[in-house]
Design a protein around this motif. Structure first.
Motif, PDB file in Angstrom:
ATOM      1  N   ASN A 202       0.864  -1.179   0.000  1.00 27.01           N
ATOM      2  CA  ASN A 202       0.000   0.000   0.000  1.00 27.01           C
ATOM      3  C   ASN A 202       0.901   1.229   0.000  1.00 27.01           C
ATOM      4  N   CYS A 203       0.989   1.882  -1.154  1.00 22.32           N
ATOM      5  CA  CYS A 203       1.908   3.018  -1.296  1.00 22.32           C
ATOM      6  C   CYS A 203       1.498   4.217  -0.453  1.00 22.32           C
ATOM      7  N   LEU A 236      10.842 -10.440  -3.098  1.00 25.99           N
ATOM      8  CA  LEU A 236       9.925 -11.400  -2.497  1.00 25.99           C
ATOM      9  C   LEU A 236       8.876 -11.887  -3.502  1.00 25.99           C
ATOM     10  N   ALA A 237       8.557 -11.030  -4.467  1.00 25.33           N
ATOM     11  CA  ALA A 237       7.535 -11.379  -5.467  1.00 25.33           C
ATOM     12  C   ALA A 237       8.134 -12.047  -6.701  1.00 25.33           C
ATOM     13  N   ASP A 238       9.436 -12.318  -6.702  1.00 23.88           N
ATOM     14  CA  ASP A 238      10.101 -12.875  -7.882  1.00 23.88           C
ATOM     15  C   ASP A 238       9.386 -14.139  -8.359  1.00 23.88           C
ATOM     16  N   GLY A 239       9.021 -14.138  -9.643  1.00 17.35           N
ATOM     17  CA  GLY A 239       8.271 -15.239 -10.217  1.00 17.35           C
ATOM     18  C   GLY A 239       6.773 -15.098 -10.072  1.00 17.35           C
ATOM     19  N   GLY A 240       6.343 -14.149  -9.236  1.00 22.09           N
ATOM     20  CA  GLY A 240       4.920 -13.966  -8.984  1.00 22.09           C
ATOM     21  C   GLY A 240       4.427 -12.582  -9.382  1.00 22.09           C
ATOM     22  N   THR A 241       3.567 -12.013  -8.559  1.00 21.58           N
ATOM     23  CA  THR A 241       2.900 -10.751  -8.866  1.00 21.58           C
ATOM     24  C   THR A 241       3.129  -9.755  -7.737  1.00 21.58           C
ATOM     25  N   LEU A 242       3.383  -8.505  -8.111  1.00 18.95           N
ATOM     26  CA  LEU A 242       3.510  -7.416  -7.142  1.00 18.95           C
ATOM     27  C   LEU A 242       2.342  -6.460  -7.337  1.00 18.95           C
ATOM     28  N   PHE A 243       1.528  -6.304  -6.287  1.00 19.13           N
ATOM     29  CA  PHE A 243       0.366  -5.424  -6.348  1.00 19.13           C
ATOM     30  C   PHE A 243       0.691  -4.116  -5.644  1.00 19.13           C
ATOM     31  N   LEU A 244       0.734  -3.037  -6.411  1.00 13.97           N
ATOM     32  CA  LEU A 244       1.030  -1.711  -5.880  1.00 13.97           C
ATOM     33  C   LEU A 244      -0.283  -0.947  -5.719  1.00 13.97           C
ATOM     34  N   ASP A 245      -0.822  -0.979  -4.519  1.00 17.05           N
ATOM     35  CA  ASP A 245      -2.094  -0.304  -4.245  1.00 17.05           C
ATOM     36  C   ASP A 245      -1.841   1.181  -4.000  1.00 17.05           C
ATOM     37  N   GLU A 246      -2.798   2.010  -4.418  1.00 13.56           N
ATOM     38  CA  GLU A 246      -2.719   3.470  -4.283  1.00 13.56           C
ATOM     39  C   GLU A 246      -1.412   4.005  -4.882  1.00 13.56           C
ATOM     40  N   VAL A 278      14.878  -9.419 -11.451  1.00 11.47           N
ATOM     41  CA  VAL A 278      13.614  -9.897 -10.895  1.00 11.47           C
ATOM     42  C   VAL A 278      12.623 -10.162 -12.031  1.00 11.47           C
ATOM     43  N   ASP A 279      11.825 -11.197 -11.862  1.00 14.29           N
ATOM     44  CA  ASP A 279      10.769 -11.549 -12.809  1.00 14.29           C
ATOM     45  C   ASP A 279       9.442 -11.349 -12.099  1.00 14.29           C
ATOM     46  N   VAL A 280       8.836 -10.205 -12.297  1.00 14.74           N
ATOM     47  CA  VAL A 280       7.639  -9.820 -11.546  1.00 14.74           C
ATOM     48  C   VAL A 280       6.593  -9.253 -12.492  1.00 14.74           C
ATOM     49  N   ARG A 281       5.357  -9.661 -12.301  1.00  8.32           N
ATOM     50  CA  ARG A 281       4.242  -9.010 -13.000  1.00  8.32           C
ATOM     51  C   ARG A 281       3.686  -7.924 -12.090  1.00  8.32           C
ATOM     52  N   ILE A 282       3.472  -6.747 -12.655  1.00 11.89           N
ATOM     53  CA  ILE A 282       2.986  -5.607 -11.870  1.00 11.89           C
ATOM     54  C   ILE A 282       1.491  -5.401 -12.100  1.00 11.89           C
ATOM     55  N   ILE A 283       0.755  -5.301 -11.007  1.00 13.67           N
ATOM     56  CA  ILE A 283      -0.634  -4.852 -11.025  1.00 13.67           C
ATOM     57  C   ILE A 283      -0.714  -3.652 -10.093  1.00 13.67           C
ATOM     58  N   ALA A 284      -1.213  -2.539 -10.598  1.00 12.79           N
ATOM     59  CA  ALA A 284      -1.302  -1.315  -9.802  1.00 12.79           C
ATOM     60  C   ALA A 284      -2.760  -0.891  -9.667  1.00 12.79           C
ATOM     61  N   ALA A 285      -3.040  -0.104  -8.647  1.00 12.79           N
ATOM     62  CA  ALA A 285      -4.407   0.374  -8.422  1.00 12.79           C
ATOM     63  C   ALA A 285      -4.359   1.775  -7.849  1.00 12.79           C
ATOM     64  N   THR A 286      -5.403   2.545  -8.123  1.00 10.88           N
ATOM     65  CA  THR A 286      -5.485   3.903  -7.587  1.00 10.88           C
ATOM     66  C   THR A 286      -6.931   4.370  -7.586  1.00 10.88           C
ATOM     67  N   ASN A 287      -7.234   5.283  -6.644  1.00 10.63           N
ATOM     68  CA  ASN A 287      -8.552   5.942  -6.657  1.00 10.63           C
ATOM     69  C   ASN A 287      -8.442   7.343  -7.252  1.00 10.63           C
ATOM     70  N   ARG A 288      -7.263   7.693  -7.747  1.00  7.86           N
ATOM     71  CA  ARG A 288      -7.058   8.990  -8.389  1.00  7.86           C
ATOM     72  C   ARG A 288      -7.233   8.888  -9.901  1.00  7.86           C
ATOM     73  N   ASP A 289      -7.486  10.019 -10.537  1.00  6.17           N
ATOM     74  CA  ASP A 289      -7.491  10.108 -12.004  1.00  6.17           C
ATOM     75  C   ASP A 289      -6.059  10.382 -12.437  1.00  6.17           C
TER      76      ASP A 289
END
Length: 469
Positions: A202-203, A236-246, A278-289
């Motif tokens: 959670n950024c 820690l997410a190597d090979g998996g997914t990193l979710f960057l919220d906000e 690192v081998d990571v897939r990034i998924i990000a999220a935000t409530n901003r425009d």
């Protein structure tokens, strides 16, 4: 039904029949198709009869849709179903490449009978393990799907199904409380990285300097208090997914370092002169425009386009109030199990009050309101006396406005007496009827639209006496 069911896709009739005979002798239920296109039709027809193969055996070279194209399509339509490829001896290299892209295993043609039964048995055991893990995760999280039948929810589910099995970076947009983290979890589960970690950050919850060390890690002595090496979330997410919220809350200086990590697929821990791949897939999220943030100079344009390969917008609850009956029913069952309390009935006025409120806190606020009402209730029914003033006040304001405009009060479900309780079953029944009509009585599509399994839909149709439809 998935017990030991396989679909064989091979354009050579003789080999297809031979493989079919071997697998049927080994106890398998067999479906077959002579092309990739025909296989998708067979799977759709089987699903209508509640039959879903647990494994696919697919020939690499076929006219039209070949094995690789069918593999990609099956990863979207049946994530978690292992695909075993059939290949000629000279094309083993292609099969190995296919395994890197998600195939379970491969066999050379003509398939050896013992090897065939052994590989197919392993594939089915893997399939059962994947499904059991998904079931356990669902029980722990309490929910794995979006509940609802509104067009906005259906669009989210479609995009999740398309993006999940890919490596694409996804940007999830939506107000707080709409379920952005739920979408991220769904994308990870549908990907080939599902057996690897999903690491969440959670950024907005971490100070700038701490956020940097959390993301990229640090070496011993990098700063006061760094008494030992610590890997960052990327590692820690190597090979998996990193979710960057906000992600919209990330400071500008850190945005530049994140962009470099995404472009070069490497990170540099604080205090280190070495880079770590690192081998990571990034998924990000935000409530901003973020487009407005870019225009205002608060967010890097190049990072925005790197993140927004695909955007998934989650509609706020005020835009999908037709989903309220299903949400109320689902949440009350879950909250009832959590609090050891069963609620069987809500009054029409209770549902109308929920419908008349705009839900600035979205589904998270709805869940809090329902849990409060459930805890305070002294019976198995919920009425408006259990709702907070901001919701009952909104209902009264909407009633007055509606009466001024057309002399009648709007209703969430159907016309009914305010003195007669409306059961949650009634709300579910009406929602299912509407979804059936909108999907042409197609049960598979109806179940998907409602966010439930086909088996659950079948149970509810029988329960509500709707099976003749």
């Amino acid at each position: 039904m998935e017990e030991r069911t396989v679909i064989i896709v091979d354009d050579e009739p003789g080999h297809r029949l031979m493989v079919r005979a071997v697998l049927e002798d080994d106890g398998w239920t067999v479906l077959d198709a002579d092309s990739g296109e025909r296989a998708l039709t067979v799977l759709a027809e089987a699903a209508e009869a509640d039959v879903r193969p647990g494994v696919a055996l697919v020939d690499m070279k076929m006219p039209g849709m070949d094995g690789m194209q069918l593999l990609k399509e099956l990863q979207i339509r049946r994530p978690g179903m292992p695909v075993v490829l059939l290949t000629a001896f000279g094309s083993v290299g292609s099969a190995v490449d296919a395994m890197k892209k998600g195939a379970f295993d491969y066999l050379t043609k003509p398939a050896d009978n013992d090897e065939l039964t052994a590989v197919m048995g392993k594939a089915f055991e893997y399939h059962k393990l994947v499904r059991e893990n998904a079931r356990l995760k669902a029980e722990v999280s309490g929910d794995v799907k979006f509940i609802g039948a509104s067009p906005g929810v259906e669009r989210v589910r479609q995009l999740m199904a398309q993006a999940g099995p890919t490596e694409a970076t996804v940007l999830i947009l939506g107000q707080s409380g709409t379920g952005k983290e739920l979408v991220a979890e769904g994308l990870h589960r549908a990907s080939n990285r599902a057996d690897r970690p999903l690491i969440k950050v959670n950024c907005a919850a971490l100070p700038d300097d701490l956020l940097e060390s959390e993301l990229f890690g640090y070496e011993k002595g990098a700063f006061t208090g760094a008494v030992k090496d610590k890997p960052g979330r990327f590692q820690l997410a190597d090979g998996g997914t990193l979710f960057l919220d906000e992600i919209g809350e990330m400071p500008a200086a850190l945005q530049a370092k994140l962009l470099r990590a995404l472009q070069e697929k490497t990170v540099e821990p604080l205090g280190s002169v070495k880079t770590v791949k690192v081998d990571v897939r990034i998924i990000a999220a935000t409530n901003r425009d973020l487009k407005k943030e870019v225009a205002a100079g608060r967010f890097r344009e190049d990072l925005y386009y790197r993140l927004a390969v695909l955007e998934i917008r989650i509609p706020p609850l005020c835009e999908r109030k037709e989903d309220l009956p299903l949400l109320v029913s689902f949440l009350l069952r879950r909250l009832g199990n959590k609090n050891n309390k069963i609620i069987r009935t809500v009054t029409p006025a209770f549902l109308d009050a929920l419908s008349g409120y705009d839900w600035p806190g979205n589904v998270r606020e709805l869940e809090n309101v329902l849990e409060r009402a459930l805890i305070l209730s002294r019976s198995d029914a919920l009425g408006t006396d259990l709702l907070p003033p901001q919701i009952t006040g909104a209902r009264e304001a909407n009633q007055n406005m509606s009466l001024d405009m057309n002399g009648e009060m709007p209703d969430l479900l159907t016309s009914r007496s305010q003195a007669t309780p409306a059961s949650l079953e009634e709300a579910e029944r009406l929602a299912i009827l509407r979804a059936l009509e909108e999907n042409g009585n197609h049960r598979e599509r109806t179940a998907e639209a409602l966010g439930i399994s086909r088996r659950t839909l079948q149970y509810k149709l029988k329960k509500f006496g709707l099976t003749r439809r």
